[in-house]
Design a protein around this motif. Structure first.
Motif, PDB file in Angstrom:
ATOM      1  N   GLY A   1     -11.871  37.852  41.139  1.00 34.01           N
ATOM      2  CA  GLY A   1     -12.516  37.080  40.071  1.00 34.01           C
ATOM      3  C   GLY A   1     -14.026  37.137  40.097  1.00 34.01           C
ATOM      4  O   GLY A   1     -14.682  36.937  39.073  1.00 34.01           O
ATOM      5  N   GLN A   2     -14.611  37.413  41.261  1.00 34.63           N
ATOM      6  CA  GLN A   2     -16.067  37.401  41.384  1.00 34.63           C
ATOM      7  C   GLN A   2     -16.690  38.792  41.460  1.00 34.63           C
ATOM      8  O   GLN A   2     -17.861  38.962  41.133  1.00 34.63           O
ATOM      9  CB  GLN A   2     -16.472  36.611  42.639  1.00 34.63           C
ATOM     10  N   ASP A   3     -15.920  39.780  41.899  1.00 33.57           N
ATOM     11  CA  ASP A   3     -16.459  41.125  42.064  1.00 33.57           C
ATOM     12  C   ASP A   3     -16.015  42.009  40.899  1.00 33.57           C
ATOM     13  O   ASP A   3     -14.825  42.164  40.660  1.00 33.57           O
ATOM     14  CB  ASP A   3     -15.957  41.699  43.391  1.00 33.57           C
ATOM     15  N   PRO A   4     -16.958  42.618  40.185  1.00 33.70           N
ATOM     16  CA  PRO A   4     -16.589  43.382  38.974  1.00 33.70           C
ATOM     17  C   PRO A   4     -16.031  44.767  39.274  1.00 33.70           C
ATOM     18  O   PRO A   4     -15.692  45.502  38.335  1.00 33.70           O
ATOM     19  CB  PRO A   4     -17.935  43.483  38.232  1.00 33.70           C
ATOM     20  N   LYS A   5     -15.889  45.163  40.522  1.00 33.40           N
ATOM     21  CA  LYS A   5     -15.386  46.499  40.820  1.00 33.40           C
ATOM     22  C   LYS A   5     -13.972  46.697  40.284  1.00 33.40           C
ATOM     23  O   LYS A   5     -13.211  45.758  40.146  1.00 33.40           O
ATOM     24  CB  LYS A   5     -15.368  46.739  42.338  1.00 33.40           C
ATOM     25  N   ALA A   6     -13.632  47.954  40.008  1.00 28.45           N
ATOM     26  CA  ALA A   6     -12.304  48.251  39.472  1.00 28.45           C
ATOM     27  C   ALA A   6     -11.265  48.402  40.581  1.00 28.45           C
ATOM     28  O   ALA A   6     -10.086  48.223  40.362  1.00 28.45           O
ATOM     29  CB  ALA A   6     -12.335  49.510  38.639  1.00 28.45           C
ATOM     30  N   SER A   7     -11.711  48.763  41.767  1.00 27.36           N
ATOM     31  CA  SER A   7     -10.792  48.919  42.886  1.00 27.36           C
ATOM     32  C   SER A   7     -11.411  48.336  44.149  1.00 27.36           C
ATOM     33  O   SER A   7     -12.634  48.208  44.255  1.00 27.36           O
ATOM     34  CB  SER A   7     -10.454  50.410  43.111  1.00 27.36           C
ATOM     35  N   TYR A   8     -10.551  47.998  45.100  1.00 28.36           N
ATOM     36  CA  TYR A   8     -10.994  47.285  46.307  1.00 28.36           C
ATOM     37  C   TYR A   8     -10.356  47.908  47.536  1.00 28.36           C
ATOM     38  O   TYR A   8      -9.174  48.263  47.530  1.00 28.36           O
ATOM     39  CB  TYR A   8     -10.611  45.811  46.234  1.00 28.36           C
ATOM     40  N   SER A   9     -11.141  48.070  48.565  1.00 28.75           N
ATOM     41  CA  SER A   9     -10.642  48.602  49.823  1.00 28.75           C
ATOM     42  C   SER A   9     -10.340  47.462  50.766  1.00 28.75           C
ATOM     43  O   SER A   9     -11.222  46.648  51.070  1.00 28.75           O
ATOM     44  CB  SER A   9     -11.688  49.534  50.450  1.00 28.75           C
ATOM     45  N   ILE A  10      -9.106  47.350  51.202  1.00 28.73           N
ATOM     46  CA  ILE A  10      -8.684  46.268  52.105  1.00 28.73           C
ATOM     47  C   ILE A  10      -8.326  46.895  53.461  1.00 28.73           C
ATOM     48  O   ILE A  10      -7.390  47.665  53.539  1.00 28.73           O
ATOM     49  CB  ILE A  10      -7.485  45.499  51.538  1.00 28.73           C
TER      50      ILE A  10
ATOM     51  N   TYR B   1       1.894  35.561  59.524  1.00 27.29           N
ATOM     52  CA  TYR B   1       2.558  36.854  59.405  1.00 27.29           C
ATOM     53  C   TYR B   1       3.061  37.130  57.989  1.00 27.29           C
ATOM     54  O   TYR B   1       3.330  38.268  57.628  1.00 27.29           O
ATOM     55  CB  TYR B   1       3.707  36.967  60.414  1.00 27.29           C
ATOM     56  N   TRP B   2       3.217  36.085  57.161  1.00 26.55           N
ATOM     57  CA  TRP B   2       3.629  36.289  55.768  1.00 26.55           C
ATOM     58  C   TRP B   2       2.451  36.703  54.890  1.00 26.55           C
ATOM     59  O   TRP B   2       2.649  37.224  53.791  1.00 26.55           O
ATOM     60  CB  TRP B   2       4.222  35.005  55.182  1.00 26.55           C
ATOM     61  N   ALA B   3       1.226  36.389  55.326  1.00 23.67           N
ATOM     62  CA  ALA B   3       0.019  36.678  54.554  1.00 23.67           C
ATOM     63  C   ALA B   3      -0.023  35.927  53.218  1.00 23.67           C
ATOM     64  O   ALA B   3      -0.709  36.341  52.296  1.00 23.67           O
ATOM     65  CB  ALA B   3      -0.130  38.185  54.304  1.00 23.67           C
ATOM     66  N   VAL B   4       0.706  34.817  53.137  1.00 19.28           N
ATOM     67  CA  VAL B   4       0.705  34.034  51.901  1.00 19.28           C
ATOM     68  C   VAL B   4      -0.689  33.461  51.616  1.00 19.28           C
ATOM     69  O   VAL B   4      -1.124  33.388  50.478  1.00 19.28           O
ATOM     70  CB  VAL B   4       1.748  32.889  51.988  1.00 19.28           C
ATOM     71  N   ALA B   5      -1.395  33.069  52.688  1.00 16.60           N
ATOM     72  CA  ALA B   5      -2.722  32.480  52.497  1.00 16.60           C
ATOM     73  C   ALA B   5      -3.757  33.506  52.048  1.00 16.60           C
ATOM     74  O   ALA B   5      -4.861  33.138  51.646  1.00 16.60           O
ATOM     75  CB  ALA B   5      -3.184  31.813  53.802  1.00 16.60           C
ATOM     76  N   TYR B   6      -3.407  34.801  52.112  1.00 21.31           N
ATOM     77  CA  TYR B   6      -4.351  35.826  51.657  1.00 21.31           C
ATOM     78  C   TYR B   6      -4.525  35.786  50.141  1.00 21.31           C
ATOM     79  O   TYR B   6      -5.578  36.143  49.612  1.00 21.31           O
ATOM     80  CB  TYR B   6      -3.851  37.225  52.027  1.00 21.31           C
ATOM     81  N   ARG B   7      -3.470  35.397  49.445  1.00 24.61           N
ATOM     82  CA  ARG B   7      -3.456  35.552  47.988  1.00 24.61           C
ATOM     83  C   ARG B   7      -4.620  34.853  47.273  1.00 24.61           C
ATOM     84  O   ARG B   7      -5.305  35.487  46.458  1.00 24.61           O
ATOM     85  CB  ARG B   7      -2.113  35.071  47.420  1.00 24.61           C
ATOM     86  N   PRO B   8      -4.864  33.548  47.513  1.00 23.58           N
ATOM     87  CA  PRO B   8      -5.989  32.912  46.807  1.00 23.58           C
ATOM     88  C   PRO B   8      -7.339  33.523  47.175  1.00 23.58           C
ATOM     89  O   PRO B   8      -8.246  33.558  46.335  1.00 23.58           O
ATOM     90  CB  PRO B   8      -5.906  31.440  47.257  1.00 23.58           C
ATOM     91  N   VAL B   9      -7.462  34.024  48.408  1.00 21.21           N
ATOM     92  CA  VAL B   9      -8.720  34.667  48.809  1.00 21.21           C
ATOM     93  C   VAL B   9      -8.914  35.974  48.035  1.00 21.21           C
ATOM     94  O   VAL B   9     -10.000  36.251  47.507  1.00 21.21           O
ATOM     95  CB  VAL B   9      -8.728  34.924  50.329  1.00 21.21           C
ATOM     96  N   LEU B  10      -7.866  36.773  47.958  1.00 17.30           N
ATOM     97  CA  LEU B  10      -7.947  38.028  47.212  1.00 17.30           C
ATOM     98  C   LEU B  10      -8.193  37.765  45.731  1.00 17.30           C
ATOM     99  O   LEU B  10      -8.961  38.483  45.075  1.00 17.30           O
ATOM    100  CB  LEU B  10      -6.659  38.836  47.402  1.00 17.30           C
ATOM    101  N   ALA B  11      -7.540  36.728  45.198  1.00 14.03           N
ATOM    102  CA  ALA B  11      -7.748  36.378  43.785  1.00 14.03           C
ATOM    103  C   ALA B  11      -9.201  35.981  43.539  1.00 14.03           C
ATOM    104  O   ALA B  11      -9.788  36.315  42.492  1.00 14.03           O
ATOM    105  CB  ALA B  11      -6.813  35.244  43.389  1.00 14.03           C
ATOM    106  N   LYS B  12      -9.791  35.284  44.490  1.00 15.12           N
ATOM    107  CA  LYS B  12     -11.189  34.869  44.350  1.00 15.12           C
ATOM    108  C   LYS B  12     -12.119  36.078  44.367  1.00 15.12           C
ATOM    109  O   LYS B  12     -13.074  36.168  43.581  1.00 15.12           O
ATOM    110  CB  LYS B  12     -11.560  33.903  45.474  1.00 15.12           C
ATOM    111  N   ILE B  13     -11.828  37.031  45.255  1.00  9.88           N
ATOM    112  CA  ILE B  13     -12.643  38.251  45.320  1.00  9.88           C
ATOM    113  C   ILE B  13     -12.564  39.005  43.998  1.00  9.88           C
ATOM    114  O   ILE B  13     -13.585  39.430  43.440  1.00  9.88           O
ATOM    115  CB  ILE B  13     -12.163  39.144  46.484  1.00  9.88           C
TER     116      ILE B  13
END
Length: 423
Positions: A414-423, A400-412
């Motif tokens: 870092g690998q995807d050159p898009k300027a914005s992301y839809s979550i 429920y804190w979504a703390v584990a989301y952070r490294p996943v989002l950081a990886k995305i």
């Protein structure tokens, strides 16, 4: 949480014309108007206000501001571990048992992990634990000095979360019983209790700027709002969807049962049984007393500080969510009862070497496994469930804190050159 602190900071800046906080702006004609747009103005700010002030002084921005708040949260938790050690040491008059108590607190996966970032529940739990220490010192040796420290601890705890009013309630009740037992004279009771309550009330208002506008009225309003909180989400609990406003009575007991190491649960049952058994024997003895010595008094305080808040939220049908994080403040009392259980079993096996060896192996083995699990899953210990939870991901809310989301989002990113992301 940051907005709460920033609103009070803006109020002080405008009220006292603090230039480095106002910048180029002119002070408002009505400083109190800053609270009108703050929905959560009835939250205590004893952590948020100093944190945001320091962030301004250190000129921290973006992620650095949040990591600085994490550092403050951790330092407060670190202080709580030290005071918990002193509390256990005071109860058993043995630094080794005190150290064991501190290890129990650290080797509590969810508590340990939240101690790095949960600036709501873990900060409150930490200050509440310190308040238990000052409470014990005050009732064991009533005096102006111990009363002043306890008043400060209670004020800080109340200005973090109003549930902390249980600390002065227990304090007043215990001192009245001491006076009834002729262990405290009436004149000293009035003097110590009056000074303690007056100073605590003064500090509660002093540390909470919103109360300055109407100390009694705003405090009562905040208390009413706390009793029926305005946020009531749907949650997964034992495989069903339940609403936070319609929780079953066993919601908190189940969450404690499935997220606490099994060893502590067993020791708690032993410790609670031992304390209640001692209480019953005292009541039925010739002296008809609640406790026979200071050690028994402390055991009763610890058991009461666990069960009283638990029964209060059950009877009041309080709104709770995100597991039992809002009740983490009863966890130090839970561990104090658990340590009582361990000491009871240790004494019970005094003449039975095989039984003592088995106890030692079980305790060391359990704590060793908990240590391994915490190292293995660092920094996600807040997702801990024990074997009683079963297939927990299908039965309970998990991240429920979504703390584990952070490294996943950081990886995305870092690998995807898009300027914005839809979550």
């Amino acid at each position: 949480q940051r907005s709460i602190g920033l609103t009070s900071l803006a109020y002080l800046a405008n009220l006292f014309n603090i230039r480095f906080l106002l910048g180029a702006a002119q002070p408002l004609a009505d400083p109190a108007s800053v609270f009108l747009t703050q929905r959560d103005r009835d939250y205590g700010v004893v952590f948020e206000l100093p944190a945001e002030f320091l962030i301004k002084v250190l000129n921290l921005h973006d992620a650095n501001a949040y990591f600085f708040r994490h550092l403050l949260t951790f330092l407060i938790f670190y202080a709580a571990v030290y005071f918990f050690y002193k509390l256990v040491k005071l109860r058993y008059q043995d630094w080794r048992i005190g150290l064991l108590g501190a290890v129990f607190l650290v080797l509590s996966p969810r508590i340990f992990s939240d101690g790095f970032f949960n600036d709501k529940d873990l900060v409150f739990m930490s200050v509440f634990a310190i308040g238990i220490h000052t409470l014990v010192r005050f009732v064991l040796k009533p005096g102006m000095f111990t009363g002043l420290w306890h008043a400060l601890a209670c004020a800080l705890a109340i200005d973090l979360r109003l549930m902390a009013v249980i600390l002065p309630a227990v304090t007043v009740f215990t001192l009245l019983v001491l006076a009834a037992r002729k262990e405290l004279s009436f004149s000293k009771l009035i003097g110590y209790l009056g000074t303690y309550l007056a100073l605590m009330a003064l500090l509660v208002v002093a540390f909470w700027p919103w109360l300055w506008l109407d100390p009694l009225g705003n405090f009562v309003l905040a208390f009413k709002n706390m009793a029926r909180f305005r946020h009531a989400p749907d949650m997964v609990f034992m495989g069903d969807i339940v609403n936070a406003s319609r929780l079953p009575w066993y919601y908190i007991p189940v969450w404690i049962g499935v997220t606490t190491p099994i060893l502590y649960l067993i020791l708690f049952l032993v410790g609670a049984s031992t304390t209640v058994n001692t209480l019953i024997r005292n009541i039925w003895s010739k002296t008809k007393t609640l406790w026979a010595n200071d050690a028994q008094l402390q055991d009763l305080l610890f058991l009461g500080l666990f069960f009283a808040p638990l029964l209060a939220v059950i009877m009041l049908h309080s709104i709770l969510y995100n597991g039992w994080r809002q009740m983490y403040f009863i966890y130090p009392a839970f561990l104090l009862v658990s340590i009582r259980g361990l000491i009871s079993l240790w004494a019970l096996t005094n003449t039975k070497q095989m039984a003592r060896r088995i106890l030692l192996v079980l305790v060391i083995g359990s704590m060793g496994f908990t240590s391994y699990w915490m190292v293995r899953w660092h920094p996600y210990q807040y997702l801990y469930f024990n074997v009683l939870a079963g297939p927990f991901a299908k039965r309970f809310d998990v991240d429920y804190w979504a703390v584990a989301y952070r490294p996943v989002l950081a990886k995305i990113v870092g690998q995807d050159p898009k300027a914005s992301y839809s979550i």
